[in-house]
Design a protein around this motif. Sequence first.
Motif, PDB file in Angstrom:
ATOM      1  N   SER A  84     -29.446  62.174  30.896  1.00 48.50           N
ATOM      2  CA  SER A  84     -29.160  61.890  32.308  1.00 48.50           C
ATOM      3  C   SER A  84     -29.832  60.586  32.725  1.00 48.50           C
ATOM      4  O   SER A  84     -30.922  60.252  32.231  1.00 48.50           O
ATOM      5  CB  SER A  84     -29.667  63.036  33.184  1.00 48.50           C
ATOM      6  N   PRO A  85     -29.200  59.817  33.637  1.00 53.45           N
ATOM      7  CA  PRO A  85     -29.778  58.549  34.090  1.00 53.45           C
ATOM      8  C   PRO A  85     -31.214  58.664  34.624  1.00 53.45           C
ATOM      9  O   PRO A  85     -32.044  57.814  34.300  1.00 53.45           O
ATOM     10  CB  PRO A  85     -28.807  58.086  35.169  1.00 53.45           C
ATOM     11  N   PRO A  86     -31.567  59.685  35.428  1.00 50.47           N
ATOM     12  CA  PRO A  86     -32.958  59.780  35.889  1.00 50.47           C
ATOM     13  C   PRO A  86     -33.956  59.913  34.737  1.00 50.47           C
ATOM     14  O   PRO A  86     -35.029  59.298  34.754  1.00 50.47           O
ATOM     15  CB  PRO A  86     -32.958  61.031  36.768  1.00 50.47           C
ATOM     16  N   ASP A  87     -33.586  60.702  33.697  1.00 49.68           N
ATOM     17  CA  ASP A  87     -34.484  60.865  32.544  1.00 49.68           C
ATOM     18  C   ASP A  87     -34.583  59.571  31.734  1.00 49.68           C
ATOM     19  O   ASP A  87     -35.658  59.209  31.234  1.00 49.68           O
ATOM     20  CB  ASP A  87     -33.982  62.001  31.647  1.00 49.68           C
ATOM     21  N   ILE A  88     -33.465  58.861  31.586  1.00 55.77           N
ATOM     22  CA  ILE A  88     -33.467  57.581  30.864  1.00 55.77           C
ATOM     23  C   ILE A  88     -34.408  56.591  31.539  1.00 55.77           C
ATOM     24  O   ILE A  88     -35.227  55.928  30.889  1.00 55.77           O
ATOM     25  CB  ILE A  88     -32.032  56.999  30.792  1.00 55.77           C
ATOM     26  N   CYS A  89     -34.303  56.503  32.867  1.00 58.65           N
ATOM     27  CA  CYS A  89     -35.150  55.563  33.623  1.00 58.65           C
ATOM     28  C   CYS A  89     -36.630  55.936  33.495  1.00 58.65           C
ATOM     29  O   CYS A  89     -37.490  55.059  33.343  1.00 58.65           O
ATOM     30  CB  CYS A  89     -34.737  55.535  35.093  1.00 58.65           C
ATOM     31  N   GLU A  90     -36.915  57.227  33.555  1.00 53.46           N
ATOM     32  CA  GLU A  90     -38.302  57.683  33.458  1.00 53.46           C
ATOM     33  C   GLU A  90     -38.885  57.383  32.076  1.00 53.46           C
ATOM     34  O   GLU A  90     -40.007  56.872  31.957  1.00 53.46           O
ATOM     35  CB  GLU A  90     -38.369  59.177  33.754  1.00 53.46           C
ATOM     36  N   ARG A  91     -38.123  57.657  31.007  1.00 59.02           N
ATOM     37  CA  ARG A  91     -38.615  57.407  29.648  1.00 59.02           C
ATOM     38  C   ARG A  91     -38.712  55.917  29.330  1.00 59.02           C
ATOM     39  O   ARG A  91     -39.507  55.500  28.499  1.00 59.02           O
ATOM     40  CB  ARG A  91     -37.710  58.116  28.636  1.00 59.02           C
ATOM     41  N   SER A  92     -37.907  55.108  30.010  1.00 58.42           N
ATOM     42  CA  SER A  92     -37.933  53.667  29.747  1.00 58.42           C
ATOM     43  C   SER A  92     -39.285  53.041  30.113  1.00 58.42           C
ATOM     44  O   SER A  92     -39.693  52.033  29.532  1.00 58.42           O
ATOM     45  CB  SER A  92     -36.823  52.964  30.533  1.00 58.42           C
ATOM     46  N   LEU A  93     -39.988  53.648  31.061  1.00 54.91           N
ATOM     47  CA  LEU A  93     -41.281  53.095  31.491  1.00 54.91           C
ATOM     48  C   LEU A  93     -42.325  53.193  30.380  1.00 54.91           C
ATOM     49  O   LEU A  93     -43.131  52.281  30.188  1.00 54.91           O
ATOM     50  CB  LEU A  93     -41.762  53.817  32.747  1.00 54.91           C
ATOM     51  N   ALA A  94     -42.290  54.287  29.622  1.00 53.61           N
ATOM     52  CA  ALA A  94     -43.212  54.427  28.494  1.00 53.61           C
ATOM     53  C   ALA A  94     -42.897  53.389  27.420  1.00 53.61           C
ATOM     54  O   ALA A  94     -43.795  52.795  26.811  1.00 53.61           O
ATOM     55  CB  ALA A  94     -43.112  55.839  27.910  1.00 53.61           C
ATOM     56  N   PHE A  95     -41.601  53.146  27.202  1.00 51.11           N
ATOM     57  CA  PHE A  95     -41.171  52.138  26.232  1.00 51.11           C
ATOM     58  C   PHE A  95     -41.632  50.747  26.681  1.00 51.11           C
ATOM     59  O   PHE A  95     -42.077  49.935  25.857  1.00 51.11           O
ATOM     60  CB  PHE A  95     -39.645  52.176  26.095  1.00 51.11           C
ATOM     61  N   ALA A  96     -41.530  50.471  27.994  1.00 52.62           N
ATOM     62  CA  ALA A  96     -41.946  49.167  28.525  1.00 52.62           C
ATOM     63  C   ALA A  96     -43.444  48.954  28.327  1.00 52.62           C
ATOM     64  O   ALA A  96     -43.889  47.861  27.958  1.00 52.62           O
ATOM     65  CB  ALA A  96     -41.583  49.064  30.004  1.00 52.62           C
ATOM     66  N   ARG A  97     -44.247  49.997  28.576  1.00 55.29           N
ATOM     67  CA  ARG A  97     -45.703  49.882  28.383  1.00 55.29           C
ATOM     68  C   ARG A  97     -46.028  49.618  26.915  1.00 55.29           C
ATOM     69  O   ARG A  97     -46.866  48.768  26.600  1.00 55.29           O
ATOM     70  CB  ARG A  97     -46.395  51.156  28.839  1.00 55.29           C
ATOM     71  N   ALA A  98     -45.353  50.332  26.016  1.00 56.62           N
ATOM     72  CA  ALA A  98     -45.612  50.176  24.581  1.00 56.62           C
ATOM     73  C   ALA A  98     -45.253  48.780  24.093  1.00 56.62           C
ATOM     74  O   ALA A  98     -45.861  48.259  23.155  1.00 56.62           O
ATOM     75  CB  ALA A  98     -44.823  51.218  23.799  1.00 56.62           C
ATOM     76  N   ASN A  99     -44.275  48.151  24.760  1.00 54.92           N
ATOM     77  CA  ASN A  99     -43.823  46.816  24.344  1.00 54.92           C
ATOM     78  C   ASN A  99     -44.342  45.703  25.262  1.00 54.92           C
ATOM     79  O   ASN A  99     -43.838  44.584  25.232  1.00 54.92           O
ATOM     80  CB  ASN A  99     -42.290  46.783  24.293  1.00 54.92           C
ATOM     81  N   LYS A 100     -45.360  46.052  26.089  1.00 51.94           N
ATOM     82  CA  LYS A 100     -46.048  45.080  26.944  1.00 51.94           C
ATOM     83  C   LYS A 100     -45.080  44.332  27.871  1.00 51.94           C
ATOM     84  O   LYS A 100     -45.175  43.122  28.037  1.00 51.94           O
ATOM     85  CB  LYS A 100     -46.845  44.093  26.093  1.00 51.94           C
ATOM     86  N   ARG A 101     -44.165  45.070  28.486  1.00 52.92           N
ATOM     87  CA  ARG A 101     -43.248  44.521  29.481  1.00 52.92           C
ATOM     88  C   ARG A 101     -43.798  44.833  30.866  1.00 52.92           C
ATOM     89  O   ARG A 101     -44.181  45.976  31.136  1.00 52.92           O
ATOM     90  CB  ARG A 101     -41.862  45.133  29.329  1.00 52.92           C
ATOM     91  N   ASP A 102     -43.869  43.817  31.731  1.00 56.39           N
ATOM     92  CA  ASP A 102     -44.463  44.034  33.057  1.00 56.39           C
ATOM     93  C   ASP A 102     -43.426  44.113  34.173  1.00 56.39           C
ATOM     94  O   ASP A 102     -43.764  44.170  35.351  1.00 56.39           O
ATOM     95  CB  ASP A 102     -45.491  42.945  33.369  1.00 56.39           C
ATOM     96  N   LEU A 103     -42.142  44.080  33.808  1.00 59.56           N
ATOM     97  CA  LEU A 103     -41.081  44.165  34.812  1.00 59.56           C
ATOM     98  C   LEU A 103     -39.904  44.940  34.217  1.00 59.56           C
ATOM     99  O   LEU A 103     -39.418  44.617  33.132  1.00 59.56           O
ATOM    100  CB  LEU A 103     -40.615  42.761  35.224  1.00 59.56           C
ATOM    101  N   VAL A 104     -39.444  45.970  34.924  1.00 62.62           N
ATOM    102  CA  VAL A 104     -38.310  46.778  34.469  1.00 62.62           C
ATOM    103  C   VAL A 104     -37.239  46.766  35.553  1.00 62.62           C
ATOM    104  O   VAL A 104     -37.534  46.999  36.732  1.00 62.62           O
ATOM    105  CB  VAL A 104     -38.744  48.224  34.167  1.00 62.62           C
ATOM    106  N   ILE A 105     -35.985  46.494  35.148  1.00 63.00           N
ATOM    107  CA  ILE A 105     -34.862  46.486  36.090  1.00 63.00           C
ATOM    108  C   ILE A 105     -33.885  47.573  35.673  1.00 63.00           C
ATOM    109  O   ILE A 105     -33.356  47.557  34.555  1.00 63.00           O
ATOM    110  CB  ILE A 105     -34.165  45.107  36.113  1.00 63.00           C
ATOM    111  N   PHE A 106     -33.648  48.536  36.562  1.00 62.51           N
ATOM    112  CA  PHE A 106     -32.737  49.650  36.280  1.00 62.51           C
ATOM    113  C   PHE A 106     -31.322  49.279  36.720  1.00 62.51           C
ATOM    114  O   PHE A 106     -31.079  49.031  37.909  1.00 62.51           O
ATOM    115  CB  PHE A 106     -33.177  50.915  37.038  1.00 62.51           C
TER     116      PHE A 106
END
Length: 519
Positions: free
Chosen positions: A176-198
């Motif tokens: 589901s889109p809400p779960d995808i967006c929520e899990r993407s934040l952990a991926f962003a932290r692991a890859n040192k990304r400081d900006l996420v656009i949904f």
Amino acid sequence: MFETLTKGFRAARQSLQGLQELTEENIAAALRDVRVSLLEADVEFGVTKAFLERVRSSVLGEVVKTKVDHKGRKQKVTAEEHFIKACHDELTALMGPVDTSLRFSSYGITKIMMVGLQGSGKTTSAAKLALYLQKQYQKKPMLVAADVYRPAAIQQLKVLGQQLDIPVYAEEGGSSPPDICERSLAFARANKRDLVIFDTAGRLAIDETLMGELESIKRKTVPDDIYLVVDAMIGQDAVNTAREFNDRIDLHGIVLTKMDGDARGGAALSIKQITGKPIKFIGMGEGLGQLEEFRPEGLASRILGFGDIVGLMKDFEGIVDEEKAEEEARKLLEGRFTFIDFLEQIRSIKKMGSLRDLLDKMPFFPDGLPEGVTVDDRELVKVEAIIQSMTPLERTRPSVFNTPTRIRRVARGSGRSEREVQELLSKFRTMQRMMEQIGGSPGFWGNLPGVKQLRQMQSMQGLDMDALFGGAGGALPAPDGGLPRGHRPLRLTAASSKDREKDKNKKKAQRRARKGKRR
């Protein structure tokens, strides 16, 4: 895109020409032209009525004052100028105040949620915004493919991310889109990304399923900014869409897309007034770099037919290197300009957007383009094809085109006619001769048509016209409202006559030395 709006303001301006005062009768006639154009351009009726009343109140009963030019001479402001100034001020107030600020997170990841109807340009706008924030704020963005319903939406975002070298987070398998967006934040932290656009999903119309999903994404990710992407071409429906989205998820700003198309412009005037939310960015083309900060004063000026020099200079400075531009100016004025330089300039122009949009930003045509003049971006493509079909020698030395066989070969290689190749060569030689003349006569520029208008442009954005035009008069001061802080005006300077004389003498000495060696 503002032809409908501009037409009404132009008619109003012309109806007031030659008048020394504003009366109830002539104001009513001018406002009638404006009212018709606003309604034809899909400006909301209540917004139109309030705008006209404010303009009427600001000009009626006002004493027409005198103004002082840059030489200290007093000039009376005409009724036409007074009316247009009031229209400009009210248009700017209607779409403003300007607010292009972004809510960057003071710690952790900044999250931006893009919402809107299907087909509004959400996915492309998400990629454009990522590139913009990467360039302007040195952010490390990541795009999230949260539109799992539209066919090829995920693939489209991946392709855009690949073009920009920006990572894209996507999941396969019915998440589901809400779960995808929520899990993407952990991926962003692991890859040192400081900006996420949904990049969220859209629908053909607003429904409860869509809004419930967006509210769930908002609740799970707590975005710093929520931007509604609106297609300016849908006119009045854009305003209704913005109102409904704002009522449900509390927008932080609006991105207007397809502003370079056939939109009538009404959405830009109505949307801020109706929703109370600022327009943050406008998309002015298909290129991924063509996202502009919204400037109400610039858009108001374009609507009134006076161009947007500040916006044009920002576009120019984003494409052209200042030192390279100065070198090209010297080449041009010394007659050393070649087809290679010409080709580079064409490519620079194409990066800045469509020719029509560039002309809209120039103040030379307040009454519209001359009759019979059309603007076609394909002409640049034709010229580029002709130049690319030339040999390296022909590009650097156009004078070698003295035989029909060369022209015939270039015509065949470019898919153009021999006549088109000959026309380009003729125009290029004329330009070379004219520019060489100008380079040898510093004061010549001051007598060319259009210089008066360019000097007026200087008061808007601080160009050093004396450096450009060879000292034809005193420099004009740049008032408030010039180039934004941090933007330096581009100054082109031609080589002085002494420098040219030195170069000539040096070349003569070198030729004599070579002859002496041969003897």
